[in-house]
Each structure stands twice: as C-alpha cells, then as structure tokens.
Design a protein around this motif. Structure first.
Motif, short mmCIF file in Angstrom:
data_model
loop_
_atom_site.label_atom_id
_atom_site.label_comp_id
_atom_site.label_asym_id
_atom_site.label_seq_id
_atom_site.Cartn_x
_atom_site.Cartn_y
_atom_site.Cartn_z
N ARG A 53 0.89 -1.21 0.03
CA ARG A 53 0.07 -0.01 -0.19
C ARG A 53 0.96 1.26 -0.05
NH1 ARG A 53 -5.43 -0.31 0.98
NH2 ARG A 53 -5.53 1.79 0.39
N LEU A 54 1.46 1.47 -1.10
CA LEU A 54 2.47 2.86 -1.34
C LEU A 54 1.72 4.16 -1.07
CD1 LEU A 54 4.73 4.20 -2.32
CD2 LEU A 54 4.00 4.20 -4.60
N ASP A 55 0.26 3.98 -1.29
CA ASP A 55 -0.66 5.28 -0.97
C ASP A 55 -0.78 5.46 0.70
OD1 ASP A 55 -1.87 2.97 -0.45
OD2 ASP A 55 -3.89 3.77 -1.45
N LEU A 56 -0.81 4.46 1.25
CA LEU A 56 -1.02 4.54 2.79
C LEU A 56 0.55 4.79 3.48
CD1 LEU A 56 -3.42 1.64 3.76
CD2 LEU A 56 -3.51 4.15 4.05
N LEU A 57 1.62 4.39 2.67
CA LEU A 57 2.87 4.54 3.40
C LEU A 57 3.38 6.15 3.02
CD1 LEU A 57 5.53 3.69 4.69
CD2 LEU A 57 6.26 2.93 2.51
N GLN A 58 2.91 6.39 2.02
CA GLN A 58 3.32 7.96 1.56
C GLN A 58 2.51 8.97 2.46
OE1 GLN A 58 2.11 7.60 -2.51
NE2 GLN A 58 4.60 7.95 -3.00
N ALA A 59 1.04 8.49 2.77
CA ALA A 59 0.26 9.29 3.89
C ALA A 59 0.85 9.26 5.24
CB ALA A 59 -1.30 8.77 3.65
N MET A 60 1.46 8.24 5.60
CA MET A 60 1.90 8.15 6.85
C MET A 60 3.27 9.02 6.97
SD MET A 60 1.88 6.86 9.94
CE MET A 60 0.66 5.76 10.20
N HIS A 61 4.01 9.05 6.13
CA HIS A 61 5.10 9.70 6.02
C HIS A 61 4.67 11.14 6.12
CE1 HIS A 61 7.79 6.65 3.97
NE2 HIS A 61 7.58 6.33 5.31
N ARG A 62 3.75 11.62 5.34
CA ARG A 62 3.27 13.03 5.37
C ARG A 62 2.79 13.30 6.76
NH1 ARG A 62 1.13 11.64 0.10
NH2 ARG A 62 -0.88 11.56 1.00
N ARG A 63 1.98 12.22 7.51
CA ARG A 63 1.65 12.39 9.02
C ARG A 63 2.60 12.61 9.99
NH1 ARG A 63 -3.08 10.99 11.00
NH2 ARG A 63 -2.12 12.11 12.71
N ILE A 64 3.67 11.95 9.66
CA ILE A 64 4.81 12.19 10.49
C ILE A 64 5.39 13.63 10.38
CG2 ILE A 64 7.25 11.36 10.99
CD1 ILE A 64 6.03 8.44 10.32
N LEU A 65 5.63 13.97 9.14
CA LEU A 65 6.27 15.39 8.88
C LEU A 65 5.27 16.37 9.67
CD1 LEU A 65 7.47 15.28 5.35
CD2 LEU A 65 8.80 15.05 7.32
N VAL A 66 3.92 16.20 9.68
CA VAL A 66 2.99 17.12 10.35
C VAL A 66 3.19 17.11 11.78
CG1 VAL A 66 0.51 17.40 10.77
CG2 VAL A 66 1.21 16.82 8.46
N GLU A 67 3.26 15.90 12.25
CA GLU A 67 3.55 15.76 13.78
C GLU A 67 4.96 16.48 14.27
OE1 GLU A 67 1.64 14.51 16.13
OE2 GLU A 67 -0.06 13.93 14.76
N ASN A 68 5.97 16.33 13.55
CA ASN A 68 7.16 16.90 13.54
C ASN A 68 6.92 18.47 13.72
OD1 ASN A 68 8.45 14.44 14.26
ND2 ASN A 68 9.53 14.35 12.14
N GLU A 69 6.28 18.94 12.66
CA GLU A 69 5.99 20.34 12.74
C GLU A 69 5.27 20.80 13.96
OE1 GLU A 69 4.23 21.20 8.86
OE2 GLU A 69 5.89 20.74 7.81
N LYS A 70 4.21 20.22 14.22
CA LYS A 70 3.54 20.48 15.46
C LYS A 70 4.22 20.52 16.76
CE LYS A 70 -0.22 18.00 15.96
NZ LYS A 70 -1.18 17.13 15.78
#
Length: 245
Positions: A26-43
């Motif tokens: 599920r490449l789509d989900l892995l890419q979405a998770m990586h984006r979520r992680i970047l958001v968490e790191n920004e928060k």
C-alpha cells in the motif's frame, strides 16, 4: 532480570522514534503516513527523529514495487528511514532463488507483487511459475534485491525492541532465533510476562492497535482495511498515528 512495562518505558533521550506497521504493497498509505509524521514533527518539533518500518512491505496490496522503490530512495537520502525484515520479504527472496510454487510468496499475495513489476504468474501452472520467476528476477531492480538482502531482523531504541513478528519468550533478546523474529505468533502473543524491553511488532493483523503491558502490535491490516498504524516514542511520551485513505 530487570523488566519494564509500557506505561513506564522510555525512548532514548533527544530522539523521537516512529515505528510503522505492515504495509503490504500500500504505497498510498505509506506515503500518507510519512506525510503525517512530518505534520507531527511540525506540531511538536523533536530534537531528532527516525522511522522504523516493521517489515512486510510486499505482497497482497497493489504496489509492492512502489513501496520498495520509495524505501530504497529514502534510505539514499537520509539516515532517518530504517527498515527491518518481515517474513514476506524473506519469502520474495526465497521465490527468486528457488521458484517454489508452494512457498509463502506463491500462496500469500506474491501474484500482486509480481504484477507490480509487470509480471503475471499463474501459481497453479508449473510452466508459468518457472517462466514467471525468471521474468521477475530480470524485472526487479538490483537495488530492491540488495535492500531486501540487507534488512536487519531487529532494532533497539531505549526501552523498546523492534521486530516484525515478536520474540521467543524465555530467550534473551540478544539470542533470539532470526526466524522467530519474523515468524513467531501464538507462543509470543499469548505470553503475558514482562520483558527487558517493550516489543513493538506487526505480523498478526488486528482491528485496532493492540496495546499490552509487554508489547504493541501495529499491524492493522493496511492492505485490506485501508488503515496504516504507527507509534511515536519521545522520551516518556508515547502516542499513536494513523494514515487512512
């Protein structure tokens, strides 16, 4: 023997550790998770951070090729993207080596992996299996094969031990059988004793993240459920992250 429970377990100082459960193409989900992680790191910016991928990148889902390509390229760009082996990665390597028509790859989603490389295999036809193995070996990039061959079976950060399937209870963590780390199931899942580290794993699909005093199961069946799950460990703070598409 000193033991620890999840409530009191701590990650390393000045390092936020994310761990992501089974991806299964599920490449789509892995890419979405990586984006979520970047958001968490920004928060809440960490001092430093790494991501541990817990294995089973291939099979069952539609884009194993894309998942491996993403991980290979990310590891070329940054030291932060770590990966350990799952049983399905070992199954793919074994199929490339032997062409076993009855092994894990052939009987548990390998058809979808082969299709992601443009190869169609009928695993009920010996001629198709033989031709498909040769074609897949030619189609899969050498960088993907080297990535698979180089995967470690476990990692340790702070009070947490990361592996794909689990550990053999009663055996020291530094003496675990590599096969147990990618294959074990009920002997580990049914064991309630505390260990020297919290075991963070996947391998056995669950409907929701499974939080036990001695272990955390992050395999929420992404290929079928559309939910990829992760944990973030930041010193004594632990929180969960999900990607849904």
């Amino acid at each position: 023997m000193k033991t620890v429970d999840f409530k009191h377990a701590r990650g390393p100082d000045k390092l936020r550790v994310y761990a992501i459960g089974d991806v299964h193409g599920r490449l789509d989900l892995l890419q979405a998770m990586h984006r979520r992680i970047l958001v968490e790191n920004e928060k809440s910016p960490p001092y430093d951070w790494v991501v541990v991928h817990l294995g089973d990148y291939v099979d069952r889902g539609p884009d194993s090729n894309g998942v491996l390509d993403l991980l290979v390229n990310l590891q070329k760009k940054t030291h932060r993207m770590l990966a350990i082996a799952g049983n399905h990665e070992i199954g793919l390597l074994e199929f490339l080596a032997t062409g076993d028509a009855y092994g894990l790859f052939a009987r548990n989603g390998g058809r979808q992996t082969a299709l992601s490389y443009g190869i169609s295999i009928n695993f009920n036809d010996p001629d198709s299996v033989a031709a498909g193995r040769k074609a897949l070996a030619l189609s899969i990039p050498q960088s993907h094969v080297e990535f698979l061959r180089g995967l470690r079976r476990s990692m340790v950060f702070g009070d947490f031990f990361f592996c794909h399937a689990g550990i053999r209870p009663g055996v020291d963590l530094d003496r675990q059988d590599p096969d147990d780390l990618i294959w074990i199931r009920w002997e580990f899942l049914d064991d309630a004793r505390l260990y020297p580290k919290i075991i963070v794993h996947g391998h056995t699909p669950v409907s929701d993240i499974e939080k036990r005093p001695n272990r955390i199961n992050l395999d929420t069946g992404a290929y079928a459920s559309g939910r990829l799950s992760a944990i973030a460990i930041d010193s004594d703070r632990k929180f969960f992250v999900e990607a849904v598409v």
